[in-house]
Design an enzyme around this catalytic site. Structure first.
Site, PDB file in Angstrom:
ATOM      1  N   LYS A   1       0.832  -1.023   0.048  1.00 12.10           N
ATOM      2  CA  LYS A   1      -0.009   0.154   0.031  1.00 12.10           C
ATOM      3  C   LYS A   1       0.835   1.296   0.200  1.00 12.10           C
ATOM      4  CE  LYS A   1      -0.524  -0.786   5.121  1.00 12.10           C
ATOM      5  NZ  LYS A   1      -1.064  -1.407   5.939  1.00 12.10           N
TER       6      LYS A   1
ATOM      7  N   TYR B   1      15.965  29.087  12.252  1.00  9.92           N
ATOM      8  CA  TYR B   1      14.633  29.812  12.526  1.00  9.92           C
ATOM      9  C   TYR B   1      14.691  29.617  14.190  1.00  9.92           C
ATOM     10  CZ  TYR B   1      13.024  30.118   8.030  1.00  9.92           C
ATOM     11  OH  TYR B   1      12.510  30.510   6.603  1.00  9.92           O
TER      12      TYR B   1
HETATM   13  C1  LIG Z   1      -0.280  -2.743   6.555  1.00 11.01           C
HETATM   14  C2  LIG Z   1      -0.956  -3.793   6.865  1.00 11.01           C
HETATM   15  C3  LIG Z   1      -0.203  -5.079   6.773  1.00 11.01           C
HETATM   16  C4  LIG Z   1       1.195  -5.001   6.827  1.00 11.01           C
HETATM   17  O1  LIG Z   1       1.787  -4.658   7.891  1.00 11.01           O
HETATM   18  P1  LIG Z   1       3.278  -4.254   8.546  1.00 11.01           P
HETATM   19  O2  LIG Z   1       3.275  -3.923   9.790  1.00 11.01           O
HETATM   20  O3  LIG Z   1       3.911  -3.136   7.618  1.00 11.01           O
HETATM   21  O4  LIG Z   1       4.139  -5.628   8.046  1.00 11.01           O
HETATM   22  C5  LIG Z   1      -0.801  -6.077   6.940  1.00 11.01           C
HETATM   23  N1  LIG Z   1      -2.168  -6.362   6.954  1.00 11.01           N
HETATM   24  C6  LIG Z   1      -3.018  -5.343   7.082  1.00 11.01           C
HETATM   25  C7  LIG Z   1      -4.420  -5.282   7.205  1.00 11.01           C
HETATM   26  C8  LIG Z   1      -2.286  -3.909   6.949  1.00 11.01           C
HETATM   27  O5  LIG Z   1      -3.069  -2.949   6.980  1.00 11.01           O
END
Ligand SMILES: *Cc1c(COP(=O)(O)O)cnc(C)c1O
Length: 375
Positions: free
Chosen positions: A47, A267
């Site tokens: 994702k 800053y």
């Molecule tokens: C993002 C996600 C994963 C992967 O998780 P990681 O902690 O990056 O390994 C797996 N299952 C779901 C449902 C997720 O949303």
């Protein structure tokens, strides 16, 4: 094979920042996870543009390592993944939004059915199509985020017939605390998941994200579903990190100034010199995802020499103290993420997690992909 041959390089032509992404390290991490898996099976979660590293090169590297099942968050990400991998199994985690059914079918994608409404809608759609189309069922075991809540699960047990209308490939749940091995919720979620599986039709069961993979084989079920570990993320804060580092981020020194007390840097005059210092200004800032929370806390590296960040991170600039790197010169590169300082170390300094470091990586770097694509 030369690095340029990967064909994935992108980004502005004259960028002062260089993001190097090692596709072989991603493939190697996939193999490491497969080796650990109780049944040798492992999906890839890609994702958010492959955790910020570029969807196409990432999924092609995973495919070359043997990964055949991928999950994205959004439907559009899955459609993009499909265009690169015509034969992969691709699921969408965020659920079946009304009206998207034809798109799932058209691109041969698996919706994740997150509530009873989605489940019934997909069953009806399959009946209408006269075809058991593939899907995943997500049950909630404690996150209270996505997935069938316990109450809906009880209703489903009472009538499992909608599942018969579809090709139910996966039953999944997601862990809340797997990065904290001592947390009792880990065992609780595992047990709830195992209980639910007994009452549901047979499908490939998957519970473990990256961290849960390292809790032990009791959490593995049929298949793993890691994301961040593929990209070098540590499974938890304290233990060793068996994953290969995938990312290196370098940026140029734009200017060096010699300062002395009572001069200040940046800053808010947040850094006050108490003696003579050599300050280098780097071409990176929070607009590049170099988080402002690193102000006065982060570390860069000139070779093996650590350089403390001084003052606040600006939009496009960051200052480091190069007093201890007397040979450092304008035009040279320093590592923000590199061999001495991985995404986990940077995340700790920024008060965040490696996921946020990766998915914040900016678009102004030259992106250089090495390895991958062996013919
Ligand atoms: C993002 C996600 C994963 C992967 O998780 P990681 O902690 O990056 O390994 C797996 N299952 C779901 C449902 C997720 O949303």
């Amino acid at each position: 094979m030369t690095a340029q041959a990967s064909g994935f390089d992108c980004g502005p032509a004259h960028a002062p920042g260089l993001l190097t992404i090692d596709l072989d390290a991603i493939a190697e991490n996939y193999r490491i996870l497969c080796t650990r898996a109780a049944h040798g099976r492992c999906a890839g979660v890609v994702k958010a543009n492959g955790y910020g590293l570029g969807l196409e090169p990432v999924i092609k590297a995973l495919w070359s390592a043997g990964c055949r099942t991928f999950f994205t968050a959004h439907l559009d990400e899955a459609i993009a993944a499909r265009s690169h991998l015509p034969e992969a199994e691709i699921g969408v985690l965020n659920g079946l939004i009304t009206g998207d059914e034809d798109i799932y079918r058209g691109h041969n994608l698996l919706p994740t059915l997150n509530d009873l409404g989605q489940l019934h809608r997909w069953a009806d759609y399959c009946r209408g199509a006269g075809q058991p189309l593939p899907a995943s069922l997500h049950i909630d075991t404690g996150m209270a985020r996505l997935g069938l809540p316990q109450k809906e699960l009880e209703q489903l047990y009472a009538d499992l017939s909608p599942l018969e209308a579809m090709d139910l490939r996966y039953i999944m749940s997601h862990m809340a605390c797997a990065d904290m091995p001592e947390e009792p919720m880990n065992q609780d979620q595992r047990d709830r998941f195992a209980e639910a599986l007994k009452k549901l039709p047979k499908a490939t069961a998957m519970l473990a994200n990256s961290s849960a993979t390292f809790l032990g084989k009791d959490w593995h079920f049929d298949m793993l579903r890691p994301g961040v570990a593929l990209f070098g993320g540590a499974p938890n804060e304290d233990g060793p990190n068996p994953m290969k580092q995938v990312v290196r981020l370098q940026t140029k020194i734009l200017q060096i100034q010699e300062i002395d007390a009572p001069q200040t840097v940046g800053y808010g005059a947040a850094f006050k010199a108490t003696g003579p210092r050599r300050i280098a200004t780097l071409a990176v800032g929070y607009a590049d995802g170099f988080l402002r929370s690193l102000s006065c806390r982060g570390t860069a590296y000139y070779g093996d020499q650590a350089l403390p960040l001084v003052g606040r991170v600006s939009m496009d600039l960051t200052a480091v103290d190069v007093t201890d790197a007397p040979t450092a010169q304008v035009g040279e590169m320093v590592d923000l993420i590199g061999p001495n300082h991985d995404i986990n170390a940077l995340a700790r300094e920024a008060g965040t997690i490696p996921y946020e470091i990766l998915t914040s990586l900016g678009q102004r770097y030259k992106r250089h992909y090495v390895g991958g694509l062996q013919p």
